[in-house]
Design a protein around this motif. Structure first.
Motif, mmCIF file in Angstrom:
data_model
loop_
_atom_site.group_PDB
_atom_site.id
_atom_site.type_symbol
_atom_site.label_atom_id
_atom_site.label_comp_id
_atom_site.label_asym_id
_atom_site.label_seq_id
_atom_site.Cartn_x
_atom_site.Cartn_y
_atom_site.Cartn_z
ATOM 1 N N ILE A 161 0.832 -1.206 0.000
ATOM 2 C CA ILE A 161 0.000 0.000 0.000
ATOM 3 C C ILE A 161 0.866 1.256 0.000
ATOM 4 C CG2 ILE A 161 -1.786 1.255 1.259
ATOM 5 C CD1 ILE A 161 -2.825 -1.410 2.283
ATOM 6 N N VAL A 162 1.995 1.227 0.729
ATOM 7 C CA VAL A 162 2.911 2.372 0.698
ATOM 8 C C VAL A 162 3.377 2.627 -0.735
ATOM 9 C CG1 VAL A 162 5.107 3.322 1.477
ATOM 10 C CG2 VAL A 162 3.713 2.019 3.068
ATOM 11 N N LEU A 163 3.766 1.558 -1.414
ATOM 12 C CA LEU A 163 4.206 1.710 -2.804
ATOM 13 C C LEU A 163 3.107 2.322 -3.666
ATOM 14 C CD1 LEU A 163 6.188 -1.633 -3.308
ATOM 15 C CD2 LEU A 163 7.134 0.687 -3.294
ATOM 16 N N GLY A 164 1.848 1.956 -3.371
ATOM 17 C CA GLY A 164 0.737 2.544 -4.109
ATOM 18 C C GLY A 164 0.667 4.047 -3.912
ATOM 19 N N PHE A 165 0.827 4.501 -2.663
ATOM 20 C CA PHE A 165 0.832 5.945 -2.387
ATOM 21 C C PHE A 165 2.007 6.630 -3.088
ATOM 22 C CE2 PHE A 165 -2.017 5.123 1.258
ATOM 23 C CZ PHE A 165 -2.863 6.221 1.147
ATOM 24 N N GLN A 202 9.203 13.372 -6.920
ATOM 25 C CA GLN A 202 10.352 12.605 -6.420
ATOM 26 C C GLN A 202 10.487 11.351 -7.290
ATOM 27 O OE1 GLN A 202 12.129 13.598 -3.334
ATOM 28 N NE2 GLN A 202 13.635 12.248 -4.257
ATOM 29 N N SER A 203 11.497 11.317 -8.125
ATOM 30 C CA SER A 203 11.645 10.197 -9.067
ATOM 31 C C SER A 203 11.790 8.860 -8.343
ATOM 32 C CB SER A 203 12.859 10.446 -9.978
ATOM 33 O OG SER A 203 14.054 10.546 -9.203
ATOM 34 N N THR A 204 12.452 8.876 -7.202
ATOM 35 C CA THR A 204 12.618 7.625 -6.440
ATOM 36 C C THR A 204 11.268 7.041 -6.067
ATOM 37 O OG1 THR A 204 14.661 8.532 -5.501
ATOM 38 C CG2 THR A 204 13.741 6.588 -4.432
ATOM 39 N N PHE A 205 10.291 7.901 -5.728
ATOM 40 C CA PHE A 205 8.963 7.424 -5.351
ATOM 41 C C PHE A 205 8.250 6.811 -6.557
ATOM 42 C CE2 PHE A 205 8.289 10.571 -1.556
ATOM 43 C CZ PHE A 205 9.383 9.996 -0.925
ATOM 44 N N LYS A 206 8.328 7.480 -7.685
ATOM 45 C CA LYS A 206 7.623 7.014 -8.881
ATOM 46 C C LYS A 206 8.111 5.638 -9.330
ATOM 47 C CE LYS A 206 4.514 9.998 -10.137
ATOM 48 N NZ LYS A 206 3.096 9.581 -10.311
ATOM 49 N N ASN A 207 9.389 5.373 -9.139
ATOM 50 C CA ASN A 207 9.971 4.108 -9.607
ATOM 51 C C ASN A 207 10.270 3.134 -8.464
ATOM 52 O OD1 ASN A 207 10.132 5.167 -12.319
ATOM 53 N ND2 ASN A 207 11.914 6.357 -11.647
ATOM 54 N N ALA A 208 9.717 3.392 -7.298
ATOM 55 C CA ALA A 208 10.042 2.582 -6.117
ATOM 56 C C ALA A 208 9.583 1.134 -6.286
ATOM 57 C CB ALA A 208 9.388 3.188 -4.879
ATOM 58 N N THR A 209 10.419 0.226 -5.809
ATOM 59 C CA THR A 209 10.075 -1.208 -5.833
ATOM 60 C C THR A 209 10.094 -1.825 -4.443
ATOM 61 O OG1 THR A 209 12.397 -1.810 -6.209
ATOM 62 C CG2 THR A 209 11.004 -1.499 -8.151
ATOM 63 N N LYS A 210 10.697 -1.129 -3.484
ATOM 64 C CA LYS A 210 10.807 -1.692 -2.142
ATOM 65 C C LYS A 210 10.755 -0.569 -1.102
ATOM 66 C CE LYS A 210 13.747 -4.568 0.855
ATOM 67 N NZ LYS A 210 12.585 -5.352 1.317
ATOM 68 N N VAL A 211 9.956 -0.816 -0.073
ATOM 69 C CA VAL A 211 9.886 0.096 1.075
ATOM 70 C C VAL A 211 10.207 -0.713 2.326
ATOM 71 C CG1 VAL A 211 8.410 1.557 2.506
ATOM 72 C CG2 VAL A 211 8.178 1.602 0.009
ATOM 73 N N ARG A 241 -6.966 13.501 -1.539
ATOM 74 C CA ARG A 241 -7.848 12.753 -2.451
ATOM 75 C C ARG A 241 -7.548 11.258 -2.406
ATOM 76 N NH1 ARG A 241 -6.112 17.197 -6.008
ATOM 77 N NH2 ARG A 241 -7.760 18.805 -5.998
ATOM 78 N N LEU A 242 -6.253 10.917 -2.304
ATOM 79 C CA LEU A 242 -5.879 9.504 -2.207
ATOM 80 C C LEU A 242 -6.438 8.885 -0.925
ATOM 81 C CD1 LEU A 242 -2.139 9.585 -3.367
ATOM 82 C CD2 LEU A 242 -4.142 8.890 -4.695
ATOM 83 N N LEU A 243 -6.373 9.637 0.174
ATOM 84 C CA LEU A 243 -6.935 9.147 1.442
ATOM 85 C C LEU A 243 -8.444 8.930 1.306
ATOM 86 C CD1 LEU A 243 -5.151 11.343 4.167
ATOM 87 C CD2 LEU A 243 -4.739 8.930 3.668
ATOM 88 N N ALA A 244 -9.131 9.916 0.737
ATOM 89 C CA ALA A 244 -10.587 9.822 0.596
ATOM 90 C C ALA A 244 -10.970 8.652 -0.300
ATOM 91 C CB ALA A 244 -11.144 11.131 0.032
ATOM 92 N N HIS A 245 -10.236 8.465 -1.392
ATOM 93 C CA HIS A 245 -10.542 7.375 -2.324
ATOM 94 C C HIS A 245 -10.373 6.019 -1.644
ATOM 95 C CE1 HIS A 245 -10.817 5.135 -6.086
ATOM 96 N NE2 HIS A 245 -9.678 4.513 -5.747
ATOM 97 N N ARG A 246 -9.257 5.824 -0.955
ATOM 98 C CA ARG A 246 -9.036 4.534 -0.284
ATOM 99 C C ARG A 246 -10.047 4.312 0.838
ATOM 100 N NH1 ARG A 246 -4.689 1.317 -1.181
ATOM 101 N NH2 ARG A 246 -3.070 2.123 -2.581
ATOM 102 N N SER A 247 -10.376 5.395 1.563
ATOM 103 C CA SER A 247 -11.340 5.268 2.651
ATOM 104 C C SER A 247 -12.706 4.835 2.128
ATOM 105 C CB SER A 247 -11.456 6.598 3.401
ATOM 106 O OG SER A 247 -12.409 6.512 4.434
ATOM 107 N N LYS A 248 -13.162 5.449 1.039
ATOM 108 C CA LYS A 248 -14.471 5.097 0.468
ATOM 109 C C LYS A 248 -14.507 3.669 -0.049
ATOM 110 C CE LYS A 248 -16.579 9.461 -0.946
ATOM 111 N NZ LYS A 248 -17.155 10.223 -2.084
ATOM 112 N N ASN A 249 -13.360 3.166 -0.492
ATOM 113 C CA ASN A 249 -13.311 1.824 -1.066
ATOM 114 C C ASN A 249 -12.884 0.762 -0.053
ATOM 115 O OD1 ASN A 249 -13.748 1.958 -4.222
ATOM 116 N ND2 ASN A 249 -12.595 3.795 -3.635
ATOM 117 N N THR A 250 -12.909 1.120 1.225
ATOM 118 C CA THR A 250 -12.600 0.162 2.289
ATOM 119 C C THR A 250 -13.899 -0.318 2.916
ATOM 120 O OG1 THR A 250 -10.475 1.212 2.757
ATOM 121 C CG2 THR A 250 -11.416 -0.149 4.494
ATOM 122 N N ASN A 251 -14.087 -1.626 2.981
ATOM 123 C CA ASN A 251 -15.362 -2.193 3.431
ATOM 124 C C ASN A 251 -15.466 -2.385 4.941
ATOM 125 O OD1 ASN A 251 -16.389 -2.423 0.796
ATOM 126 N ND2 ASN A 251 -15.328 -4.382 0.490
#
Length: 643
Positions: A505-509, A517-526, A595-605
């Motif tokens: 989920i962190v990688l999704g954010f 931040q280019s590192t974030f866009k291409n991140a593969t590991k957190v 917006r990302l927080l709101a979207h994930r919150s609405k789609n959480t059951n």
């Protein structure tokens, strides 16, 4: 909406200044936004929530305006149980808390007698008062975890450090900053929230420490007794004791026969004088004294056994009550209400005249939330009464053991004194007194020897009981080690799975961030390290200040949403985030994250709650669906404090 446990949700917050209300708002599930200009008091509200839930604020962390207030009341739902928490506002650490088992409106008008006071930490002494963290953890269903190296328990404050992203903490840290801080506490809190600290594991680790201490004490007692009561350099044993008692009794019997033969000889030659009454009187006084002691000990033992018996019945009744209340609470949570056709008391038919919204039996208005609150309050009190009774019962059992040992020792001394008195009554004084006294002295010496040996009988019995206790503890410790090893393996697997979900989920954010931040866009590991209190992306830990804020908030949000997807997390599905655009984050990046927080919150059951504060609210989120209260400004501040 699915509800996982543990869960924490704030429903109401009221801040008082004396009798005046300076802030009062309601909160809801999902995303809550406190919107306002900088320095309009948003952070004060966030700190009040943190403090009201049990967080600890140092003197320098209180804002000047906040210290003008007197009390904060916060109503929460803890795994479905509604409680209202109240704390007085003072710039001191470790402040206590008052708890009311019920809704916010009821708490505001409830008399002080209906509130229960809890200290910050558990007190010492016989009547140990439990802390508010223990009460809250019990309602949440979380284990009370002790860090043995420091002999301290994890508090609700320590958990909130990973649930509150505040303004003052350095952006490279995961946990809310505090002094002093230690890696063990952070690691333990992380394990708890990941769900890698089960009740079985905690109970076993706590009990094995106690059992180890008990075993060390037992072994020390056995060694001390054996060293003290050695016989000719050999350990005291029941075999030696039986042999010695038999030998001494035989010698005493032979001496007694000689005395009796000498008495017959004296009486046959008409010597009727007797020994002076002095020895008889002293022996009699000793006999009466021992008899009195026996009576006192038996009386105390009888009273103790009666108390133990009555207490055992009370504890059993409290266990049944706890089970009944737990089951009753579960029934009320599962069903809106129960409809009875037959009375469970008299088995008669229930009047079919129904009252809408009322109980089918007593016809009183039925409020499901009030029943749940009442059930939680009764369950909490029943558990406290049961635990106090068990502690007192353990003390009574220990006292009974001491009384039994004392009774046996006194009884043996009484039998010896009785035998000595019988001999004294028969002892004549004649011209043969010298021979008779020699025999009497010899008999007395042998009786003293027997007395010393018989006294050791209680010691041998004590050694036997200690040996049994040692065997029981060794068996228990072995079983506990097996439980701990099993749970450790399961916890390792659990941590690995939970960390994978959070990382995903962190990688999704990070991937969804604006192109900053280019590192974030291409991140593969957190990677996140609770013990070291740091985050890294593809091995890098240093980014711009605004990107560090984004990374930290993304991690905390990912932890929250992962727990909302997986019931096995120990995370209470609650998150506080103050001023998410901190450290120079640009307005558009902040709005995008909202917006990302709101979207994930609405789609959480599952039921969850996020409370954020922002001065740059996204336009489409500036609606009553998300915003709590008004948009605050310098003229319209959060705290309505009149000069």
């Amino acid at each position: 909406m699915i509800s996982f446990k543990p869960s924490l949700k704030v429903t109401d917050l009221t801040v008082l200044r004396g009798e005046n209300t300076v802030f009062s708002e309601q909160f809801h599930s999902g995303l809550n936004i406190i919107s306002g200009e900088n320095s309009s008091g948003k952070s004060s509200i966030m700190d009040f929530i943190f403090y009201g839930l049990g967080g600890d604020l140092a003197e320098h962390q209180w804002r000047e305006t906040s210290l003008l207030c007197s009390d904060v009341l916060i109503t929460v739902q803890l795994s479905g149980n509604t409680l209202t928490l109240k704390r007085g506002i003072e710039p001191k650490k470790f402040r206590p808390m008052e708890i009311f088992f019920g809704e916010h409106s009821e708490a505001l008008s409830a008399p002080i007698s209906q509130w229960e006071n809890y200290p910050y930490s558990r007190g010492g002494g016989t009547n140990k008062k439990e802390s508010f963290s223990q009460a809250i953890f019990r309602q949440l269903g979380l284990p009370e975890v002790r860090i043995e190296e420091q002999n301290v328990k994890i508090t609700i404050h320590q958990l909130l450090r990973l649930l509150y992203s505040d303004q003052l903490t350095s952006v490279e840290r995961i946990f809310r900053q505090q002094q002093p801080d230690d890696a063990t506490t952070r690691s333990t809190v992380g394990d708890i929230l990941l769900g890698a600290y089960s009740d079985d594991f905690y109970s076993a680790t706590l009990r094995i420490k106690e059992a180890d201490d008990e075993l060390k004490s037992i072994l020390a007692q056995i060694k001390s007794i054996r060293d003290r009561y050695q016989v000719n350099g050999h350990p005291l044993t029941s075999e030696w004791l039986s042999s010695e008692i038999s030998s001494l009794n035989e010698e005493i019997s032979l001496i007694t026969q000689e005395i009796e033969a000498l008495e017959d000889q004296i009486f046959s030659t008409q010597f009727e004088d007797r020994l002076t009454l002095n020895d008889q009187e002293k022996t009699y006084e000793a006999l009466v004294k021992l008899q009195t002691q026996l009576g006192d000990i038996r009386s105390k033992l009888d009273a103790t056994e009666l108390d133990i018996s009555e207490a055992a019945e009370f504890i059993a009744a409290m266990e049944r009550k706890v089970d009944d209340l737990t089951n009753a609470k579960a029934v009320v949570e599962e069903y809106e209400y129960l409809d009875f056709d037959i009375c469970p008391a008299c088995l008669g038919l229930v009047d079919d005249q129904k009252l809408e919204g009322g109980c089918s039996l007593c016809k009183q208005p039925f409020q499901r939330s009030a029943v749940i609150d009442r059930s939680a309050r009764m369950l909490n009190e029943a558990i406290r009464q049961r635990d106090r009774s068990i502690n007192i019962q353990n003390e009574r059992v220990a006292e009974k053991k001491k009384l039994i040992q004392k009774l046996e020792k006194t009884r043996l001394l009484w039998e010896d004194a009785s035998r000595h008195y019988s001999i004294a009554l028969r002892s004549p004084t004649t011209e043969l007194r010298s021979r008779l006294r020699d025999l009497t002295r010899k008999a007395g010496y042998k009786n003293r020897q027997l007395e010393e040996v018989v006294t050791k009988q209680s010691i041998v019995e004590e050694l036997r009981q200690l040996g049994e206790t040692r065997s029981d503890l060794e068996a228990e410790i072995s079983a506990l080690r097996s439980v701990i090893e099993r749970e450790k393996r399961q916890n390792i697997e659990r941590k690995s799975l939970a960390r994978q979900k959070i990382e995903e989920i962190v990688l999704g954010f990070l991937h969804d961030d604006l192109d900053r931040q280019s590192t974030f866009k291409n991140a593969t590991k957190v990677d996140f390290d609770f013990e070291g209190d740091r985050l890294s992306v593809d091995g890098e830990s240093f980014f711009s200040a605004s990107s560090m804020v984004y990374l930290r908030n993304s991690f905390l949000a990912a932890f929250h949403f992962a727990s909302a997807l997986d019931r096995n997390f120990g995370h209470p599905r609650f998150l506080l985030m103050d001023t998410i655009e901190d450290k120079g984050m640009e307005q558009e990046r902040s709005k995008h994250f909202q917006r990302l927080l709101a979207h994930r919150s609405k789609n959480t059951n599952s039921d969850h709650q996020i409370i954020i504060a922002t001065s740059m609210i996204a336009e489409e989120l500036n609606t009553p669906e998300f915003v709590i209260g008004q948009h605050y400004t310098h003229e319209n501040r959060t705290l309505k404090i009149k000069s």
